[in-house]
Design an enzyme around this catalytic site. Structure first.
Site: not given
Length: 352
Positions: A187, A215, A236, A281, A308
């Site tokens: 982040q 993710y 991932e 995510d 997002c």
């Protein structure tokens, strides 16, 4: 370029104001709802047009002076001309509109969570060097702007930018970071990331046995939450991120490098869904059809979706309604001065 005067009615996701002329929508950057503006049409399609701002004829009381001398040319920021409180209102409305119009969802949206810092928050930036210039590309144009200082970047990052510029670097791309560490996704806004983690932590129930985190990156959520579950599984695609997560993994942590479509289905097959939680995510493109189907086939008790992109979030939530109930949606401002929005959706299985 054809000149047109417009009344700005709204600000669309992506940051451009919305006006209308001759029955056609016109998108204009650096404007605020309620303003009367003079524009020049730069691109015209059958159903919409794009324009550049020539002058603000009637100014909104929410307009302010940008702190960045490159604003309006640099492609990074979209909202420095707005007071920060109004930026938050715009982003909240964009999430509400996306859920209602795209997802056909009427769940009330929680009040947006602001960033602790309006400027100086980015712990990394990527700049480009070309022909002696070091900086960012212009908005909508592949033209490099020479940038000496980035107001949204942390002081340590701007110091790294100063040092890079002093070396007259070779042409290429350079990622500048506030601190060293593995070159995996993390982040960008530390303060807002902490607020995001706290939101997710509050939404997950206690007493569950399994957490599946799709993710997961290098374990941003997984590691924070591992102590609350008997077993946690992180999925991932980035093998370097998985290797980083495995370096300090606890006994109850498992990380899988693979495709979410396949691995989410495998991780949830045969488990007690009533005591299982999941976090997803995904990137801005949202969940793939395969991952959506895996969640529909295995409706976990609690699902937390971190997004997002409000549009793809709304699309995915509309599909997931078949097995899940949307309890809440909480926007979060991870990137002040920009058009980007994070949103956390909290869902529960209809079977419970």
């Amino acid at each position: 370029m054809r000149p047109v005067e417009l009344q700005i009615e709204d600000v669309a996701f992506g940051g451009k104001g919305v006006g209308r002329t001759e029955g056609k929508v016109v998108f204009v950057p650096y404007t605020i709802a309620g303003e009367r503006v003079a524009t020049r049409i730069t691109r015209e399609k059958k159903q919409f047009a794009e324009a550049e701002l020539a002058a603000v004829l009637e100014e909104s009381p929410e307009r302010t002076t940008p702190k960045c001398p490159y604003f309006g040319r640099c492609g990074g920021c979209s909202y420095q001309h707005m007071k920060y409180k109004h930026q938050l209102q715009v982003k909240q409305k964009q999430v509400e509109n996306a859920l209602r119009r795209i997802g056909r969802l009427n769940t009330p949206v929680q009040t947006i969570v602001s960033s602790p810092q309006e400027y100086g928050y980015r712990n990394r930036i990527t700049v480009h060097a070309d022909g002696g210039r070091v900086g960012y590309y212009r908005r909508d144009v592949h033209e490099l702007i020479d940038v000496e200082h980035c107001p949204i970047a942390a002081p340590e990052v701007n110091q790294a930018l100063t040092e890079l510029r002093s070396r007259a670097p070779r042409d290429g791309h350079y990622t500048l970071r506030a601190r060293s560490g593995p070159r995996v996704f993390a982040q960008t806004n530390d303060g807002a990331a902490e607020a995001l983690a706290q939101i997710v932590e509050r939404l997950l129930p206690t007493g569950h046995h399994l957490l599946v985190d799709a993710y997961c990156g290098s374990g941003f959520f997984t590691k924070r939450l591992a102590a609350r579950f008997e077993r946690v599984v992180g999925i991932e695609w980035d093998r370097l991120a998985v290797a980083t997560a495995e370096q300090n993994a606890g006994a109850n942590e498992t990380y899988i490098a693979g495709d979410a479509d396949l691995e989410v289905n495998r991780a949830l097959a045969g488990v007690d869904l009533g005591t299982t939680s999941a976090i997803v995510d995904p990137p801005a493109t949202g969940l793939s059809a395969g991952t959506r189907n895996a969640l529909l086939e295995h409706p976990v008790h609690t699902l937390v979706y971190v997004s997002c992109n409000p549009a793809t979030l709304a699309r995915d939530l509309a599909v997931l309604q078949a097995q899940f109930t949307l309890l809440s949606a909480t926007p979060l401002d991870m990137f002040p001065q920009t058009a980007e929005i994070e949103c956390v959706a909290h869902l529960c299985s209809k079977a419970d």
